[in-house]
Design an enzyme around this catalytic site. Structure first.
Site, short mmCIF file in Angstrom:
data_model
loop_
_atom_site.label_atom_id
_atom_site.label_comp_id
_atom_site.label_asym_id
_atom_site.label_seq_id
_atom_site.Cartn_x
_atom_site.Cartn_y
_atom_site.Cartn_z
N ALA A 198 47.29 93.11 32.81
CA ALA A 198 48.40 92.67 31.94
C ALA A 198 49.16 91.44 32.47
O ALA A 198 50.19 91.08 31.90
CB ALA A 198 49.39 93.80 31.63
N ALA A 199 48.65 90.80 33.52
CA ALA A 199 49.32 89.58 34.00
C ALA A 199 49.28 88.50 32.92
O ALA A 199 50.29 87.83 32.63
CB ALA A 199 48.67 89.09 35.29
N GLY A 200 48.11 88.34 32.31
CA GLY A 200 47.99 87.34 31.24
C GLY A 200 48.89 87.69 30.06
O GLY A 200 49.52 86.81 29.46
N ASP A 201 48.96 88.97 29.73
CA ASP A 201 49.81 89.40 28.62
C ASP A 201 51.28 89.12 28.93
O ASP A 201 52.06 88.73 28.04
CB ASP A 201 49.64 90.91 28.36
CG ASP A 201 48.22 91.26 28.00
OD1 ASP A 201 47.53 90.41 27.40
OD2 ASP A 201 47.79 92.39 28.31
O1 RIB Z 1 45.26 92.78 29.19
C1 RIB Z 1 45.29 94.09 29.68
C2 RIB Z 1 44.93 95.04 28.60
O2 RIB Z 1 43.59 94.83 28.22
C3 RIB Z 1 44.99 96.50 28.98
O3 RIB Z 1 46.26 97.07 28.81
C4 RIB Z 1 43.91 97.13 28.13
O4 RIB Z 1 44.40 97.97 27.14
C5 RIB Z 1 43.12 95.97 27.54
O5 RIB Z 1 43.43 95.78 26.23
#
Ligand code: RIB
Length: 305
Positions: free
Chosen positions: A250-253
């Site tokens: 989730a770093a990119g998110d």
């Molecule tokens: O970017 C991380 C996410 O990728 C995770 O939370 C997982 O659900 C996938 O979608």
């Protein structure tokens, strides 16, 4: 009024194991821990934008199972508007994640309910899109839906961000004109551009090609190397804050949600990129997807080591 960010995309329950290293084909490893954590690229970006200062609505689909309720409750706990999250019969999206001792991960997702997010569902929530300052899409829902959402965002005159994740092939050519900010990582930039991306120089070449395809501006995230911004007139490299990573999930998110929240609040592109980078750096120091995402005060208190 806080800036309004609308995220159109996936919600997944992450089934996370920690193991000393990632398994090879046909191999069984003894894991160190197991947890279920709320995730999904769309939902993670929504949580990041909300914790980092924006008012957020999420458009997506969850299943009728227990995971679906947990995923929705996790967003409600962040004051995210979930009125545009539809419940469909069957299983919610899941992600099987292994994180190794070097903080690297391997992920397999099964779309489940995310596959039910159709263009017709987007049209049903047109008023949600109309209220947005910034619209964010990713690629864990059907391609037809992403293409439709991008075009709706463009027609409504919104700032449109596409995080093309996960991507292993070029995007439909007619999407590019609807994208203000394309934010791939290195492997996604390579898949989209057809060019290798393994250095700042090759990232510049790929970004130039992506702008040539029609994307407004491109930000290639380069992990610990920071990110490269390109707008067709030049490039700017933003080095990343150096931290001790325990889990990069989730770093990119977090970068995308933080960048969107900052941009929507009126910060410049450079300020929004630096803000997103600090948020992403903090996220890799903590385990899990949504649990790892920092708050605005965490980012404001951050001092580079
Ligand atoms: O970017 C991380 C996410 O990728 C995770 O939370 C997982 O659900 C996938 O979608």
């Amino acid at each position: 009024m806080p800036a309004k960010v609308v995220v159109i995309g996936s919600l997944n329950m992450d089934l996370v194991t920690r193991a000393p290293r990632l398994p090879r084909g046909g191999e069984t490893l003894i894991g160190q821990s197991f947890s279920t954590v709320s995730g999904g690229k769309g939902a993670n970006q929504a949580v990041a934008a909300a914790r980092l200062g924006a008012e957020v609505s999420m458009v997506g689909c969850i299943g009728s199972d227990a995971y679906g309720q947990q995923l929705r409750n996790a967003l409600l706990a962040e004051q995210i508007d979930c009125d545009a999250i539809s419940i469909v019969d069957g299983a919610s999206g899941v992600a099987l994640i292994v994180v190794d001792d070097n903080s690297q991960n391997a992920i397999v997702i099964v779309a489940g309910a995310n596959g039910a997010l159709t263009p017709a569902v987007i049209d049903r929530f047109d008023s949600v899109l109309q209220a947005a300052d910034v619209i964010i899409c990713q690629l864990e829902v059907p391609d037809a839906t992403v293409g439709h959402a991008l075009k709706c965002g463009r027609e409504l005159g919104k700032t449109v961000i596409l995080n093309p994740a996960p991507a292993s092939r070029p995007l439909p050519a007619d999407w590019y004109a609807a994208i203000d900010y394309l934010i791939p990582n290195e492997s996604e930039a390579a898949a989209l551009s057809g060019l290798p991306v393994d250095s700042l120089e090759t990232a510049e070449t790929a970004a130039t090609r992506l702008i040539g395809m029609g994307a407004g501006k491109v930000i290639i995230t380069l992990g610990a190397q920071g990110s490269l911004f390109a707008d067709g007139k030049g490039f700017q490299h933003f080095p990343a804050p150096q931290v001790h990573a325990v889990d990069t999930t989730a770093a990119g998110d977090t970068f995308v949600g933080g960048f969107a929240a900052a941009l929507a609040s009126g910060q410049s592109e450079a300020e929004a990129i630096r803000f997103g980078q600090v948020a992403a750096a903090l996220s890799v120091t903590r385990a899990g997807a949504q649990p790892s995402i920092p708050t605005l005060s965490d980012v404001q208190a951050f001092k580079a080591p």
